[in-house]
Design a protein around this motif. Structure first.
Motif, PDB file in Angstrom:
ATOM      1  N   ALA A 159       0.794  -1.112  -0.107  1.00 32.84           N
ATOM      2  CA  ALA A 159       0.094  -0.024   0.128  1.00 32.84           C
ATOM      3  C   ALA A 159       0.694   1.270  -0.037  1.00 32.84           C
ATOM      4  O   ALA A 159       0.534   2.308  -0.537  1.00 32.84           O
ATOM      5  CB  ALA A 159      -0.853   0.014   1.198  1.00 32.84           C
ATOM      6  N   ASP A 160       2.087   1.187   0.550  1.00 30.57           N
ATOM      7  CA  ASP A 160       2.969   2.661   0.815  1.00 30.57           C
ATOM      8  C   ASP A 160       4.007   2.240  -0.311  1.00 30.57           C
ATOM      9  O   ASP A 160       4.981   3.450  -0.091  1.00 30.57           O
ATOM     10  CB  ASP A 160       3.637   2.433   2.121  1.00 30.57           C
ATOM     11  N   SER A 161       3.907   1.350  -1.282  1.00 29.04           N
ATOM     12  CA  SER A 161       5.106   1.373  -2.095  1.00 29.04           C
ATOM     13  C   SER A 161       4.778   1.603  -3.446  1.00 29.04           C
ATOM     14  O   SER A 161       3.438   2.233  -3.795  1.00 29.04           O
ATOM     15  CB  SER A 161       5.868   0.031  -2.244  1.00 29.04           C
ATOM     16  N   GLU A 162       5.529   1.654  -4.577  1.00 32.16           N
ATOM     17  CA  GLU A 162       5.009   1.812  -5.806  1.00 32.16           C
ATOM     18  C   GLU A 162       5.356   0.370  -6.411  1.00 32.16           C
ATOM     19  O   GLU A 162       6.325  -0.443  -6.290  1.00 32.16           O
ATOM     20  CB  GLU A 162       6.036   2.744  -6.527  1.00 32.16           C
ATOM     21  N   VAL A 163       4.738   0.428  -7.788  1.00 32.46           N
ATOM     22  CA  VAL A 163       4.931  -0.927  -8.569  1.00 32.46           C
ATOM     23  C   VAL A 163       5.205  -0.591  -9.814  1.00 32.46           C
ATOM     24  O   VAL A 163       4.565   0.547 -10.490  1.00 32.46           O
ATOM     25  CB  VAL A 163       3.655  -2.103  -8.581  1.00 32.46           C
ATOM     26  N   TRP A 164       5.785  -1.439 -10.582  1.00 37.81           N
ATOM     27  CA  TRP A 164       6.255  -1.118 -12.325  1.00 37.81           C
ATOM     28  C   TRP A 164       5.124  -1.944 -12.863  1.00 37.81           C
ATOM     29  O   TRP A 164       5.275  -3.160 -13.192  1.00 37.81           O
ATOM     30  CB  TRP A 164       7.496  -1.681 -12.453  1.00 37.81           C
ATOM     31  N   MET A 165       4.393  -1.352 -13.301  1.00 39.90           N
ATOM     32  CA  MET A 165       3.000  -1.900 -14.260  1.00 39.90           C
ATOM     33  C   MET A 165       3.525  -2.383 -15.633  1.00 39.90           C
ATOM     34  O   MET A 165       3.999  -1.539 -16.385  1.00 39.90           O
ATOM     35  CB  MET A 165       2.035  -1.286 -14.100  1.00 39.90           C
ATOM     36  N   LEU A 166       3.462  -3.437 -15.910  1.00 38.26           N
ATOM     37  CA  LEU A 166       3.952  -3.779 -17.403  1.00 38.26           C
ATOM     38  C   LEU A 166       2.767  -3.545 -18.521  1.00 38.26           C
ATOM     39  O   LEU A 166       1.605  -4.231 -18.138  1.00 38.26           O
ATOM     40  CB  LEU A 166       4.291  -5.349 -17.407  1.00 38.26           C
ATOM     41  N   LEU A 167       3.105  -2.805 -19.523  1.00 35.61           N
ATOM     42  CA  LEU A 167       2.266  -2.474 -20.364  1.00 35.61           C
ATOM     43  C   LEU A 167       2.166  -3.292 -21.740  1.00 35.61           C
ATOM     44  O   LEU A 167       3.306  -3.548 -22.187  1.00 35.61           O
ATOM     45  CB  LEU A 167       2.302  -0.921 -20.800  1.00 35.61           C
ATOM     46  N   TRP A 168       1.271  -4.256 -21.767  1.00 40.98           N
ATOM     47  CA  TRP A 168       1.365  -4.993 -22.872  1.00 40.98           C
ATOM     48  C   TRP A 168       1.168  -4.536 -24.281  1.00 40.98           C
ATOM     49  O   TRP A 168       1.569  -4.699 -25.436  1.00 40.98           O
ATOM     50  CB  TRP A 168       0.025  -6.043 -22.847  1.00 40.98           C
ATOM     51  N   GLN A 169       0.376  -3.099 -24.172  1.00 43.30           N
ATOM     52  CA  GLN A 169       0.582  -2.297 -25.463  1.00 43.30           C
ATOM     53  C   GLN A 169       0.456  -0.626 -25.130  1.00 43.30           C
ATOM     54  O   GLN A 169      -0.227  -0.175 -24.037  1.00 43.30           O
ATOM     55  CB  GLN A 169      -1.353  -2.467 -26.187  1.00 43.30           C
ATOM     56  N   GLY A 170       0.982   0.056 -25.895  1.00 43.83           N
ATOM     57  CA  GLY A 170       0.930   1.523 -25.754  1.00 43.83           C
ATOM     58  C   GLY A 170       1.997   2.084 -24.802  1.00 43.83           C
ATOM     59  O   GLY A 170       2.842   1.316 -24.249  1.00 43.83           O
ATOM     60  N   ALA A 171       2.174   3.124 -24.562  1.00 40.98           N
ATOM     61  CA  ALA A 171       3.082   3.717 -23.593  1.00 40.98           C
ATOM     62  C   ALA A 171       2.154   4.527 -22.533  1.00 40.98           C
ATOM     63  O   ALA A 171       0.950   4.933 -22.622  1.00 40.98           O
ATOM     64  CB  ALA A 171       3.812   4.832 -24.338  1.00 40.98           C
TER      65      ALA A 171
END
Length: 256
Positions: free
Chosen positions: A30-42
């Motif tokens: 809840a207090d951190s960040e995550v790197w979300m993987l984009l399958w399409q687009g920027a």
């Protein structure tokens, strides 16, 4: 240790029998960040969307927990960095979970959408799952009778439901489902006042909580609607006796 470092350290310690460690992981997420993987687009593109994976029939959006894990994953498409609470709030309404570090040995760890809902809404406000939910067997007939007596004086209240809830962590409690008319604050105030008055009939040591039956994402409300009937219904036809007594009450089959 940063929140992100705490997530990665806790990931190595989560096991099925250590729900307290899993709860700590949710708090760190809840207090951190995550790197979300984009399958399409920027990031920012209107047609951009996250990757998706299915596990045991449930959908999850994969992510990694740090720039180092991103490099280790070998991901070569775009990504975006999102606060944990924000991605939780974005995913759970679509019944999507979040899968952490799927490239890691053992396949990483999935956080189901119900736990993302807890992250978004407050871990201290929503009970820890998985929940065991059943019909209540506690003898508090005077409490139910008081609720049924007060309910007709509370015009915004449509129906009352009840269940016994055993969280994965913490004490079991009696849940009262509240089905109310609309979001008007005056009606909500009247329902809260009704509950405060009725709770005086609850014996010491018994915890009572409430659940909004209009919340389509609450597991207790979903269970109540699927498995039970209300013990009070404002618009039910008069049967010549109190809705709190007799076989027309909570937990009995509908009469057709």
């Amino acid at each position: 240790m940063s929140a992100g470092e705490a997530v990665e350290e806790l990931l190595t310690r989560v096991t099925p029998d250590r729900l307290d460690t899993y709860e700590s992981l949710l708090a760190a997420l809840a207090d951190s960040e995550v790197w979300m993987l984009l399958w399409q687009g920027a990031p920012g593109d209107p047609d951009a969307h996250y990757g998706g994976m299915e596990v045991a029939g449930h959908g999850y959006a994969p992510c990694v927990t740090s720039r180092a894990e991103l490099a280790a994953s070998g991901w070569n498409r775009a990504y975006e960095v999102v606060p944990g609470r924000d991605i939780a709030a974005a995913l759970y309404p679509e019944h999507w979970g979040l899968w952490l570090n799927p490239h890691a040995p053992g396949g990483g760890l999935g956080v189901p959408w119900l736990d993302l809902r807890r992250i978004a809404g407050g871990l201290d406000r929503l009970p820890a799952g998985p929940l065991e939910i059943s019909e209540p067997s506690v003898g508090v007939d005077s409490f139910y009778a008081r609720l049924v007596a007060l309910a007709p004086r509370t015009p915004a209240l449509r129906a009352l439901w009840r269940a016994w809830v055993r969280p994965a962590l913490g004490d079991s409690y009696l849940a009262i489902g509240l089905d109310v008319d609309g979001p008007q604050e005056s009606g909500a105030d009247a329902v809260r006042a009704m509950m405060r008055e009725a709770v005086a009939e609850v014996p010491d040591g018994l915890t009572v909580g409430t659940v909004a039956m209009a919340d389509g994402y609450d597991p207790v409300a979903m269970w109540l609607r699927a498995n039970t009937r209300p013990f009070y219904e404002r618009d039910a036809p008069a049967l010549g006796r109190s809705p709190a007594s007799g076989p027309q009450g909570y937990g009995y089959p509908r009469a057709y």
